[in-house]
Design an enzyme around this catalytic site. Structure first.
Site, PDB file in Angstrom:
ATOM      1  N   CYS A  50      -6.087  -0.233 -13.540  1.00 49.88           N
ATOM      2  CA  CYS A  50      -6.191   0.349 -14.875  1.00 49.88           C
ATOM      3  C   CYS A  50      -6.922   1.683 -14.812  1.00 49.88           C
ATOM      4  O   CYS A  50      -7.978   1.802 -14.220  1.00 49.88           O
ATOM      5  CB  CYS A  50      -6.901  -0.553 -15.870  1.00 49.88           C
ATOM      6  N   ARG A  79      -3.664   3.948 -10.449  1.00 45.76           N
ATOM      7  CA  ARG A  79      -4.549   2.816 -10.706  1.00 45.76           C
ATOM      8  C   ARG A  79      -3.821   1.641 -11.348  1.00 45.76           C
ATOM      9  O   ARG A  79      -4.416   0.578 -11.562  1.00 45.76           O
ATOM     10  CB  ARG A  79      -5.710   3.252 -11.609  1.00 45.76           C
ATOM     11  N   TRP A 105      -2.851  -2.139 -14.954  1.00 43.70           N
ATOM     12  CA  TRP A 105      -2.507  -3.056 -13.856  1.00 43.70           C
ATOM     13  C   TRP A 105      -2.851  -4.430 -14.417  1.00 43.70           C
ATOM     14  O   TRP A 105      -4.019  -4.738 -14.639  1.00 43.70           O
ATOM     15  CB  TRP A 105      -3.334  -2.720 -12.623  1.00 43.70           C
ATOM     16  N   ASN A 119     -10.769  -1.420 -18.635  1.00 45.99           N
ATOM     17  CA  ASN A 119     -10.483  -1.671 -17.218  1.00 45.99           C
ATOM     18  C   ASN A 119     -11.462  -2.739 -16.767  1.00 45.99           C
ATOM     19  O   ASN A 119     -12.669  -2.560 -16.905  1.00 45.99           O
ATOM     20  CB  ASN A 119     -10.694  -0.361 -16.419  1.00 45.99           C
ATOM     21  N   GLY A 120     -10.949  -3.858 -16.249  1.00 43.60           N
ATOM     22  CA  GLY A 120     -11.855  -4.907 -15.774  1.00 43.60           C
ATOM     23  C   GLY A 120     -11.379  -6.272 -16.230  1.00 43.60           C
ATOM     24  O   GLY A 120     -10.222  -6.453 -16.630  1.00 43.60           O
ATOM     25  N   GLU A 141      -2.265  -2.341  10.793  1.00 40.48           N
ATOM     26  CA  GLU A 141      -2.115  -1.293   9.789  1.00 40.48           C
ATOM     27  C   GLU A 141      -0.653  -0.846   9.675  1.00 40.48           C
ATOM     28  O   GLU A 141      -0.157  -0.619   8.570  1.00 40.48           O
ATOM     29  CB  GLU A 141      -3.044  -0.117  10.136  1.00 40.48           C
ATOM     30  N   LYS A 191       1.411  -1.094   6.213  1.00 39.75           N
ATOM     31  CA  LYS A 191       2.079   0.057   5.584  1.00 39.75           C
ATOM     32  C   LYS A 191       3.522  -0.291   5.263  1.00 39.75           C
ATOM     33  O   LYS A 191       4.006  -0.007   4.172  1.00 39.75           O
ATOM     34  CB  LYS A 191       2.067   1.280   6.515  1.00 39.75           C
ATOM     35  N   GLU A 217       3.740  -2.750   2.298  1.00 34.79           N
ATOM     36  CA  GLU A 217       3.394  -2.131   1.013  1.00 34.79           C
ATOM     37  C   GLU A 217       4.515  -1.237   0.501  1.00 34.79           C
ATOM     38  O   GLU A 217       4.802  -1.216  -0.688  1.00 34.79           O
ATOM     39  CB  GLU A 217       2.145  -1.247   1.185  1.00 34.79           C
ATOM     40  N   HIS A 268       2.113 -17.325  21.591  1.00 33.95           N
ATOM     41  CA  HIS A 268       1.580 -18.523  20.928  1.00 33.95           C
ATOM     42  C   HIS A 268       2.158 -18.714  19.524  1.00 33.95           C
ATOM     43  O   HIS A 268       1.541 -19.351  18.684  1.00 33.95           O
ATOM     44  CB  HIS A 268       0.055 -18.450  20.858  1.00 33.95           C
ATOM     45  N   LYS A 327      -4.262   1.339  -6.473  1.00 39.13           N
ATOM     46  CA  LYS A 327      -5.046   2.031  -5.445  1.00 39.13           C
ATOM     47  C   LYS A 327      -6.481   1.530  -5.387  1.00 39.13           C
ATOM     48  O   LYS A 327      -7.030   1.328  -4.315  1.00 39.13           O
ATOM     49  CB  LYS A 327      -5.019   3.536  -5.692  1.00 39.13           C
TER      50      LYS A 327
HETATM   51  C1  G6P Z   1      -6.062  -1.376  -2.379  1.00 37.78           C
HETATM   52  C2  G6P Z   1      -5.226  -0.204  -1.898  1.00 37.78           C
HETATM   53  C3  G6P Z   1      -5.334  -0.075  -0.384  1.00 37.78           C
HETATM   54  C4  G6P Z   1      -6.788   0.026   0.034  1.00 37.78           C
HETATM   55  C5  G6P Z   1      -7.613  -1.141  -0.502  1.00 37.78           C
HETATM   56  C6  G6P Z   1      -9.100  -0.915  -0.286  1.00 37.78           C
HETATM   57  O1  G6P Z   1      -5.484  -2.555  -1.945  1.00 37.78           O
HETATM   58  O2  G6P Z   1      -3.872  -0.357  -2.286  1.00 37.78           O
HETATM   59  O3  G6P Z   1      -4.637   1.081   0.048  1.00 37.78           O
HETATM   60  O4  G6P Z   1      -6.876   0.050   1.430  1.00 37.78           O
HETATM   61  O5  G6P Z   1      -7.416  -1.268  -1.912  1.00 37.78           O
HETATM   62  O6  G6P Z   1      -9.477   0.224  -1.015  1.00 37.78           O
HETATM   63  P1  G6P Z   1     -10.783   1.056  -0.749  1.00 37.78           P
HETATM   64  O7  G6P Z   1     -10.788   2.109  -1.815  1.00 37.78           O
HETATM   65  O8  G6P Z   1     -11.936   0.117  -0.881  1.00 37.78           O
HETATM   66  O9  G6P Z   1     -10.697   1.625   0.620  1.00 37.78           O
END
Ligand code: G6P
Length: 613
Positions: free
Chosen positions: A2, A27, A75, A101-102, A485, A489, A492, A508, A608
């Site tokens: 949000c 957000r 969100w 937001n929250g 990672e 990626k 996502e 395994h 994000k």
């Molecule tokens: C969300 C984002 C990720 C990010 C994670 C942690 O899931 O989509 O891209 O890595 O939060 O965010 P931060 O701001 O704490 O690194």
């Protein structure tokens, strides 16, 4: 998680709010809405889905002629993503509009009480409870400020809220914060509020960050702030130097692609000014009290706390610190840490790693470490963020604003910051830091630029494999977190199921998945003994008809005839190699996402900054 924005001043509020929301859409993008206060009345427009739909609705029926309003991009937590549940939320009597937001944890209990008193609820949100609660306090007489102050005392949970009301004598916004970020911005005869400075950079660089428990009243003449005890509070104004141009796409099709390409610069900016190559020293005096003589020398264990991509950076950080400093390191997910009752005392340094500095789980973990007597530091990309405010010291990544929801340049900058942190710790403990450690940093931006130059080849590889439904990523040692990672990626961005695995563990379990439809991305880099073992794993994949995309910093000849695709990257030092290795994996995820027609900057269901637990 949000985004909220507010404006009170002499300009037309709606276009300003819409523009602010366009900077906050990362957000959340389940719905968007605006409300303005004109001639003492509230007029709201909301739409389910992305901001574009709200923009079209407003183009048809503008909300013009008002100098005060609020905007929200959602969100969803409580209540499905729909127009009905979109913010701003109005109270039963339509005398106030609220954005939030929250999460309000006791909303059910409050809702039952208000329903019994005859308050109507038209949405499934927890937010509407707050709107009606404030409205019920207004009914008792008094100002909007007094009503908000009284209402927030009854609320449990996390919130950043902003409210406007029909009853106010002049245009005003009342805002309150407990948890999610909220900052105020100042112009000439106008005052702003937003979840993130990026929303306001076009208009101001002067900000005040509200503290937890703060309530603020904004008018065109500025803002007055009170703390949780109701006492007038002085909060410092800070000047943010981020360039508004950085939050444009700058000719790239997507923010993600732009940010991938910004990595050479972001890395350079992260170590510049902190490394003295001549004197062979690292300066992290921003660690404040932790940088004082003897403090870091007294640390016996380190806890790295993070979520998502930042957690992968933490896994690499463990290697850096354990190998360079020989201090035991534990890596925890923010959401798990405090529930395992961690063993912490003053000899533990907890380091929260967070791009945004506002991820609720990471913040909770950091607080848990501090409350148990640990020392607290953070690596963050956002100046003034909550993580930087609760920590004793900060190492900023100078990656600039990251808008793409999937983290790229923030990740590699975190790795660079962690490397500096490990070297600084080493230095503080009287161990030698020399050219062997530092000189590779100077070559790193060029090496990353060379990895970026593989884009055409990676686009071709993406074309060959974008229809696959599963991917496996394998790596060993420092490349194991990079395999994780790379898989994250891809998940996502393209919604393809992908798993990262330590290459040696393949036998395994994951080996059962291998068939002619499964691309396996194998990282064949690093020390010879490790790379040779991954090569053996590739043989095992090929023996079962799997498809192999190999990434290597070695002579590709050794993989010819074995791997189906070979991506070569420049060889850098042992510690910095993961920073180079991840770049082609980011590009691969991006290109596959694009080929599959996905919205790579705003993948479904993600946000994000995740400011709820
Ligand atoms: C969300 C984002 C990720 C990010 C994670 C942690 O899931 O989509 O891209 O890595 O939060 O965010 P931060 O701001 O704490 O690194």
């Amino acid at each position: 998680m949000c985004g909220i924005v507010g404006y009170v001043g002499h300009q037309d509020a709606a276009p300003l709010l819409l523009e602010g929301l366009s900077r906050l859409e990362y957000r959340g993008y389940d719905s968007a809405g605006l409300v303005i206060r004109r001639d003492g009345e509230l007029r709201a427009t909301k739409r389910q889905g992305k901001l574009e739909r709200l923009r079209s609705a407003l183009a048809e029926r503008p909300l013009a002629g008002a100098g005060c309003g609020l905007g929200h991009t959602r969100w969803a937590t409580h209540g499905a993503p729909s127009k009905r549940n979109a913010h701003p939320v109005l109270d039963s009597f339509k005398r106030l509009a609220l954005i939030h937001n929250g999460i309000i944890e006791n909303f059910l209990e409050l809702k039952q009480g208000l329903s019994a008193e005859g308050w109507r609820f038209d949405t499934d949100t927890d937010t509407e409870v707050v709107a009606n609660l404030i409205s019920s306090r207004l009914e008792a007489g008094g100002s909007l400020l007094a009503a908000v102050r009284s209402a927030v005392q009854a609320i449990e949970g996390m919130y950043a809220i902003a409210v406007i009301s029909t009853g106010s004598e002049h245009d005003e916004i009342v805002a309150a914060r407990h948890g999610p970020p909220l900052l105020l911005g100042y112009g000439d005869g106008e005052t702003y509020l937003a979840s993130d400075a990026a929303a306001l950079l076009e208009h101001t660089r002067d900000f005040t960050f509200l503290e937890n428990g703060d309530i603020a009243r904004l008018t065109s003449r500025g803002a007055v702030i009170w703390d949780r005890r109701g006492e007038a509070a002085e909060r410092p104004r800070q000047r943010l130097l981020w360039d508004p141009v950085q939050i444009e796409k700058g000719g790239y099709k997507h923010f993600m692609l732009k940010e991938i390409h910004e990595q050479a610069q972001a890395l350079q900016d992260t170590f510049s000014g902190r490394v003295d190559f001549e004197r062979q020293e690292v300066d992290l005096s921003s660690l404040g009290p932790l940088a004082e003589p003897g403090v870091l020398a007294g640390i016996e264990r380190i806890h790295l706390l993070a979520c998502g991509t930042s957690w992968h950076a933490a896994l690499v950080g463990k290697f850096f610190i354990e190998q360079l400093v020989r201090i035991p390191v534990e890596v925890d997910y923010g959401s798990e840490y405090r529930y395992r009752d961690p063993i912490v005392d003053h000899r533990v340094l907890a380091l929260g790693i967070s791009q945004s500095g506002e991820t609720a789980d990471t913040l909770s973990a950091m607080t848990a470490a501090r409350d148990r007597g640990g020392r607290l530091a953070t690596i963050s990309n956002v100046v003034g963020s909550e993580a930087t405010r609760i920590a004793e010291g900060v190492v900023y990544t100078h990656a600039g604003p990251e808008i793409g929801v999937a983290s790229t340049k923030a990740f590699t900058s975190q790795l660079a910051a962690l490397y500096l942190f490990a070297l600084y710790l080493r230095q503080a403990r009287g161990l030698v830091v020399d050219a062997e450690h530092l000189d590779p940093l100077a070559h790193l931006p060029q090496a990353v630029a060379e990895a970026l130059a593989r884009e055409a080849q990676i686009t071709e590889i993406a074309r060959n494999h974008f229809r696959a439904e599963n991917f496996l990523y394998l790596g060993r040692g420092l490349d194991y977190p990079i395999a994780l990672e790379g898989a994250l990626k891809l998940k996502e961005i393209s919604y393809i199921h992908a798993e990262g695995y330590p290459a040696g563990e393949m036998k395994h379990g994951p080996i059962a998945l291998i068939d002619a439809n499964l691309p396996v991305v194998a990282l064949v880099t690093g020390a010879r003994e490790v790379a040779d073992k991954v090569t053996s794993n590739i043989h095992e994949v090929k023996a079962r008809d799997g498809i192999v995309i190999a990434l290597t910093d070695r002579d590709p000849g050794q993989l010819m005839g074995l791997a189906d695709e070979i991506i070569t990257v420049p060889h850098v030092s042992h510690y910095l190699q993961p920073i180079v290795d991840v770049v082609p994996l980011q590009l691969l995820a991006y290109q596959i996402g694009v080929k599959r027609g996905c919205d790579v900057d705003q993948p479904r269901n993600l946000a994000k900054s995740v400011t709820v637990e």
